[in-house]
Design an enzyme around this catalytic site. Sequence first.
Site, mmCIF file in Angstrom:
data_model
loop_
_atom_site.group_PDB
_atom_site.id
_atom_site.type_symbol
_atom_site.label_atom_id
_atom_site.label_comp_id
_atom_site.label_asym_id
_atom_site.label_seq_id
_atom_site.Cartn_x
_atom_site.Cartn_y
_atom_site.Cartn_z
ATOM 1 N N SER A 140 54.526 -26.669 79.568
ATOM 2 C CA SER A 140 55.773 -25.942 79.795
ATOM 3 C C SER A 140 56.777 -26.314 78.717
ATOM 4 O O SER A 140 56.635 -27.361 78.055
ATOM 5 C CB SER A 140 56.348 -26.321 81.173
ATOM 6 O OG SER A 140 57.649 -25.816 81.363
ATOM 7 N N TYR A 152 59.175 -32.476 88.021
ATOM 8 C CA TYR A 152 58.284 -31.459 87.459
ATOM 9 C C TYR A 152 58.192 -31.598 85.949
ATOM 10 O O TYR A 152 57.106 -31.553 85.363
ATOM 11 C CB TYR A 152 58.771 -30.065 87.841
ATOM 12 C CG TYR A 152 58.084 -28.950 87.085
ATOM 13 C CD1 TYR A 152 56.802 -28.540 87.438
ATOM 14 C CD2 TYR A 152 58.713 -28.311 86.016
ATOM 15 C CE1 TYR A 152 56.163 -27.519 86.738
ATOM 16 C CE2 TYR A 152 58.089 -27.298 85.317
ATOM 17 C CZ TYR A 152 56.816 -26.911 85.675
ATOM 18 O OH TYR A 152 56.175 -25.911 84.976
#
Length: 235
Positions: A140, A152
Amino acid sequence: MSSAEKPVLLITGANSGIGAATARAVADRYRLVLAARRRAELESLAAELGGPERALAVPCDVTEWEQVQALADAALEGYGRIDAVFANAGFGAKRGFLEETVEHWRSMVLTNVYGVALTIRATLPHLLERGSGHYLVTSSVAGRRALPGSLYSATKWAATAIGEALRQELRQMHDNHAIKVTLIEPGMTDTPFFEQRPEAALEAEDIAHAVAYALEQPGRVDVNEILIRPTSQPT
């Protein structure tokens, strides 16, 4: 090329979002092994893409070693080979170290980090035996910069590190120069990751096209990272 001659791509997190979009994008060029926890959605997608001769649905929790081993075995039993592996399973959490339950955190860390490692471990012996192949790992933008209060983000930093560690292992420890490794690093993308649809986000199909691009490169080209942001995303 007949269906039996097509290379085989294994995708985790294949039942929705980027995984499902990638399966649809490459179904004309690959036989697919589709893995996810939700059986009904997985089997529906496999049927849409042509059924067992072209797409196998294999329910799998990537945090459970026995299930990931069984996934690799099912691919080899069904199609006799694995040419590419897209370690895509993952999910997120609200920002803030006082948010979410600790159980949610644990599941996320296991899926986003441990699940990627197990997927590699279960399939690497076969790719090494074949001497060629391709790993793709969904990281990501959040795996390139820290985000406030984001566990995350930390898991995606780990995914980024796993991808590069695998590339170096292949080159330095196995003396292999034919198995490729690509990190896919999406910015804000409209997938089930978000509870509310984000505005001006990428579509899952945009990321699928990037995966397809990496897979289509000639043998001499190893695309190591693809970072994709929507034009509206400033950081």
